[in-house]
Design a protein around this motif. Structure first.
Motif, mmCIF file in Angstrom:
data_model
loop_
_atom_site.group_PDB
_atom_site.id
_atom_site.type_symbol
_atom_site.label_atom_id
_atom_site.label_comp_id
_atom_site.label_asym_id
_atom_site.label_seq_id
_atom_site.Cartn_x
_atom_site.Cartn_y
_atom_site.Cartn_z
ATOM 1 N N VAL A 88 0.831 -1.209 0.016
ATOM 2 C CA VAL A 88 -0.118 0.079 -0.091
ATOM 3 C C VAL A 88 0.896 1.314 0.026
ATOM 4 O O VAL A 88 0.490 2.119 -0.730
ATOM 5 N N SER A 89 2.106 1.284 0.661
ATOM 6 C CA SER A 89 2.914 2.348 0.885
ATOM 7 C C SER A 89 3.477 2.500 -0.589
ATOM 8 O O SER A 89 3.830 3.610 -1.059
ATOM 9 N N LEU A 90 3.717 1.521 -1.314
ATOM 10 C CA LEU A 90 4.418 1.605 -2.631
ATOM 11 C C LEU A 90 3.607 2.270 -3.699
ATOM 12 O O LEU A 90 3.867 2.936 -4.440
ATOM 13 N N MET A 91 2.195 1.793 -3.527
ATOM 14 C CA MET A 91 1.132 2.274 -4.386
ATOM 15 C C MET A 91 1.071 3.907 -4.252
ATOM 16 O O MET A 91 0.929 4.716 -5.087
ATOM 17 N N LEU A 92 1.174 4.431 -2.718
ATOM 18 C CA LEU A 92 1.029 5.745 -2.612
ATOM 19 C C LEU A 92 2.096 6.572 -3.033
ATOM 20 O O LEU A 92 1.974 7.623 -3.545
ATOM 21 N N LEU A 93 3.450 5.760 -3.103
ATOM 22 C CA LEU A 93 4.586 6.471 -3.569
ATOM 23 C C LEU A 93 4.580 6.647 -5.177
ATOM 24 O O LEU A 93 4.793 7.850 -5.509
ATOM 25 N N GLY A 94 4.010 5.615 -5.719
ATOM 26 C CA GLY A 94 3.520 5.742 -7.340
ATOM 27 C C GLY A 94 2.654 6.858 -7.676
ATOM 28 O O GLY A 94 2.987 7.608 -8.559
ATOM 29 N N VAL A 95 1.511 6.726 -6.812
ATOM 30 C CA VAL A 95 0.325 7.878 -7.182
ATOM 31 C C VAL A 95 0.903 9.157 -7.056
ATOM 32 O O VAL A 95 0.605 10.218 -7.777
ATOM 33 N N ALA A 96 1.756 9.448 -5.842
ATOM 34 C CA ALA A 96 2.288 10.804 -5.489
ATOM 35 C C ALA A 96 3.291 11.245 -6.615
ATOM 36 O O ALA A 96 3.143 12.472 -7.017
ATOM 37 N N THR A 97 4.189 10.272 -6.992
ATOM 38 C CA THR A 97 5.112 10.699 -7.913
ATOM 39 C C THR A 97 4.289 10.989 -9.563
ATOM 40 O O THR A 97 4.870 12.043 -10.176
ATOM 41 N N MET A 178 3.939 10.987 -14.648
ATOM 42 C CA MET A 178 2.910 10.179 -14.874
ATOM 43 C C MET A 178 3.318 8.717 -15.145
ATOM 44 O O MET A 178 2.694 7.785 -14.792
ATOM 45 N N ALA A 179 4.119 8.575 -16.109
ATOM 46 C CA ALA A 179 4.503 7.061 -16.653
ATOM 47 C C ALA A 179 5.091 6.334 -15.553
ATOM 48 O O ALA A 179 4.715 5.278 -15.232
ATOM 49 N N SER A 180 5.924 6.925 -14.969
ATOM 50 C CA SER A 180 6.887 6.163 -14.059
ATOM 51 C C SER A 180 5.912 5.733 -12.548
ATOM 52 O O SER A 180 6.175 4.743 -12.172
ATOM 53 N N GLY A 181 5.356 6.731 -12.109
ATOM 54 C CA GLY A 181 4.515 6.693 -10.834
ATOM 55 C C GLY A 181 3.547 5.828 -11.010
ATOM 56 O O GLY A 181 3.149 5.105 -10.267
ATOM 57 N N GLY A 182 2.903 5.999 -12.318
ATOM 58 C CA GLY A 182 1.683 4.986 -12.574
ATOM 59 C C GLY A 182 2.147 3.539 -12.655
ATOM 60 O O GLY A 182 1.409 2.510 -12.273
ATOM 61 N N LEU A 183 3.213 3.227 -13.274
ATOM 62 C CA LEU A 183 3.895 2.108 -13.343
ATOM 63 C C LEU A 183 4.374 1.358 -12.105
ATOM 64 O O LEU A 183 3.826 0.179 -11.771
ATOM 65 N N THR A 184 4.743 2.172 -11.191
ATOM 66 C CA THR A 184 5.202 1.570 -9.588
ATOM 67 C C THR A 184 3.865 1.225 -9.165
ATOM 68 O O THR A 184 3.631 0.158 -8.461
ATOM 69 N N ALA A 185 2.726 2.363 -9.175
ATOM 70 C CA ALA A 185 1.573 1.975 -8.321
ATOM 71 C C ALA A 185 0.780 0.557 -9.061
ATOM 72 O O ALA A 185 -0.056 -0.018 -8.341
ATOM 73 N N ALA A 186 0.813 0.494 -10.474
ATOM 74 C CA ALA A 186 0.413 -0.803 -10.988
ATOM 75 C C ALA A 186 1.164 -1.776 -10.382
ATOM 76 O O ALA A 186 0.357 -3.173 -10.188
ATOM 77 N N ILE A 187 2.223 -1.999 -10.545
ATOM 78 C CA ILE A 187 3.102 -3.282 -9.901
ATOM 79 C C ILE A 187 2.852 -3.764 -8.568
ATOM 80 O O ILE A 187 2.520 -4.695 -8.237
ATOM 81 N N ALA A 188 2.522 -2.445 -7.769
ATOM 82 C CA ALA A 188 2.320 -2.718 -6.357
ATOM 83 C C ALA A 188 0.698 -3.232 -6.364
ATOM 84 O O ALA A 188 0.577 -4.164 -5.384
ATOM 85 N N LEU A 189 -0.250 -2.861 -6.754
ATOM 86 C CA LEU A 189 -1.537 -3.454 -6.778
ATOM 87 C C LEU A 189 -1.581 -4.948 -7.441
ATOM 88 O O LEU A 189 -2.051 -5.750 -6.792
ATOM 89 N N PHE A 190 -0.933 -5.297 -8.487
ATOM 90 C CA PHE A 190 -0.584 -6.532 -8.878
ATOM 91 C C PHE A 190 0.031 -7.510 -7.711
ATOM 92 O O PHE A 190 -0.709 -8.531 -7.697
ATOM 93 N N ALA A 191 0.736 -6.863 -7.068
ATOM 94 C CA ALA A 191 1.376 -7.911 -5.993
ATOM 95 C C ALA A 191 0.729 -8.008 -5.057
ATOM 96 O O ALA A 191 0.690 -8.923 -4.283
ATOM 97 N N LEU A 192 -0.210 -7.187 -4.417
ATOM 98 C CA LEU A 192 -1.204 -7.238 -3.570
ATOM 99 C C LEU A 192 -2.114 -8.350 -3.873
ATOM 100 O O LEU A 192 -2.545 -8.682 -3.040
ATOM 101 N N ILE A 193 -2.575 -8.131 -4.983
ATOM 102 C CA ILE A 193 -3.477 -9.318 -5.475
ATOM 103 C C ILE A 193 -3.249 -10.653 -5.720
ATOM 104 O O ILE A 193 -3.565 -11.646 -5.401
ATOM 105 N N ALA A 194 -1.902 -10.729 -6.348
ATOM 106 C CA ALA A 194 -1.406 -11.974 -6.910
ATOM 107 C C ALA A 194 -0.796 -12.939 -5.872
ATOM 108 O O ALA A 194 -0.479 -14.113 -5.949
#
Length: 410
Positions: A88-97, A178-194
């Protein structure tokens, strides 16, 4: 709800779903946002927000405040599993970036930086705890070295794209963030689910832990935080302010750092395993003293840009040896102390980080060389502390001042 899997049973799972694979995935995801933010930051704040040395000092002071309050992780993990908190913290980092460039004013940059910093520091605190819990002690130095190399590899791809495409495609700060932060958030979301929730063999204490026998580890963490702030805040700022590096030039310098890290980080892990934490940290601190003194010479004697860039790379390589501090703690710690002590140590590491950037920002306006001479002195203090580490540290024998004995009092 995601099922819980003990670490021992996780070895029977497919390779891509094992704990070590998750550590590597997170190690690659975090720098995509954070390192890209760092690479563009100095140019962004100078070109768009017209920052000077004083302003950049305040920015980094604000950025380090969440690190000072990393001890709050102890309260959060009472209710939230460490693995969930990390992602969740990793997603926050991504979205804020991702939204950094949307706020090109002093107040806006400070606000979005605070949010991304909460994500970064809470992620790093928990990630360090998970690494020491999930990785076998005998293999820790080598594995930590490979994790550093994985992070460098992911960042290398991002920086390579910036260098190659910034001018040809007319990229903007908004697009890249937008591209870098969005990719980090997406990876974190995938890891949270998978991934399932992995259960370490030793339950972690959910209260603040301050052990007298860990005092040397705390002292080394404090000095590491103070010393690193000068590198993070002012070394890169020097390359832009003094030598006029453009976005693609400063990113190219970061690329060289990454390639060096990818090559040397696994060897550094092996060196820690072979020579021990004491010798490794002594070597690191002697090297850092020399580098910071040379930084001062750049200003005092007018040494050129080639030397400054070389020092920047050497500096970055030496900092990678700090993994020895992690393995030193792993060897002396009670297994249940790892999570709470990671939070306490992260807070200690950031005590100086809260006041140093802003205060040294004023000194920078008067004498940039003096800032680096101060850092050399800090490296010297760290060297003296490293001399107290035993060749073979263990519980009850944390420093050479302590006789080998069972741990009785805390």
């Amino acid at each position: 709800m995601t099922r819980t899997v003990p670490i021992v049973e996780a070895r029977q799972m497919p390779l891509w779903r094992r704990p070590r694979t998750l550590l590597f995935l997170m190690a690659a995801a975090m720098p995509i946002a954070f390192a890209t933010w760092s690479a563009l930051l100095n140019n962004f704040v100078i070109e768009v927000a017209q920052f000077d040395g004083h302003d950049i000092g305040w920015l980094h002071t604000v950025r380090e405040i969440p690190g000072f309050f990393a001890i709050g992780v102890i309260a959060i993990i009472i209710f939230v599993r460490e693995q969930v908190l990390a992602l969740v913290s990793l997603m926050l980092l991504g979205v804020a970036t991702a939204f950094t460039a949307h706020f090109p004013s002093m107040g806006g940059i400070l606000t979005i930086t605070m949010l991304s910093s909460i994500g970064f520091h809470y992620y790093e605190t928990v990630n360090q705890s998970l690494q020491l819990q999930w990785i076998d002690r005998a293999r820790a130095p080598q594995t930590l070295g490979w994790l550093m190399a994985a992070g460098s590899g992911a960042t290398l791809v991002c920086y390579g794209l910036i260098v190659l495409l910034w001018e040809p495609l007319g990229l903007t700060y908004t697009m890249v963030y937008m591209a870098s932060g969005g990719l980090t958030a997406a990876i974190a979301l995938f890891a949270l689910i998978a991934y399932p929730q992995f259960e370490a063999p030793h339950p972690q204490l959910k209260t603040m832990v301050l052990r007298r026998r860990y005092w040397l580890y705390y002292a080394l963490q404090f000095m590491a935080g103070a010393r690193r702030q000068i590198f993070v805040v002012f070394a890169g700022f020097m390359m832009v302010e003094k030598f006029g590096f453009s976005v693609n030039e400063i990113t190219a310098l970061f690329l060289i750092n990454l390639v060096a890290n990818m090559i040397f980080a696994p060897f550094m892990g092996a060196a820690v395993s072979r020579f021990g934490e004491r010798r490794t940290l002594i070597f690191e601190y002697i090297g850092l003293m020399a580098v910071f003194l040379a930084y001062g010479g750049v200003y005092m004697f007018g040494w050129g840009v080639l030397l400054a860039a070389t020092l920047y790379v050497v500096d970055h390589i030496l900092f990678a040896l700090a993994l020895a501090l992690k393995t030193y703690f792993q060897k002396i710690a009670d297994p249940g102390d790892i999570a709470p002590t990671a939070a306490v140590a992260f807070t200690i590491n950031h005590i100086a980080a809260v006041f140093l950037p802003a205060s040294l920002g004023y000194l920078w306006l008067v004498s940039p060389g003096a800032v680096f001479l101060l850092a050399a002195g800090m490296a010297g203090v760290s060297l003296l502390l490293a001399l107290l580490i035993p060749r073979h540290p263990e519980p009850g024998y944390e420093t050479i001042l302590t006789r080998r004995a069972p741990v009785l009092a805390r």
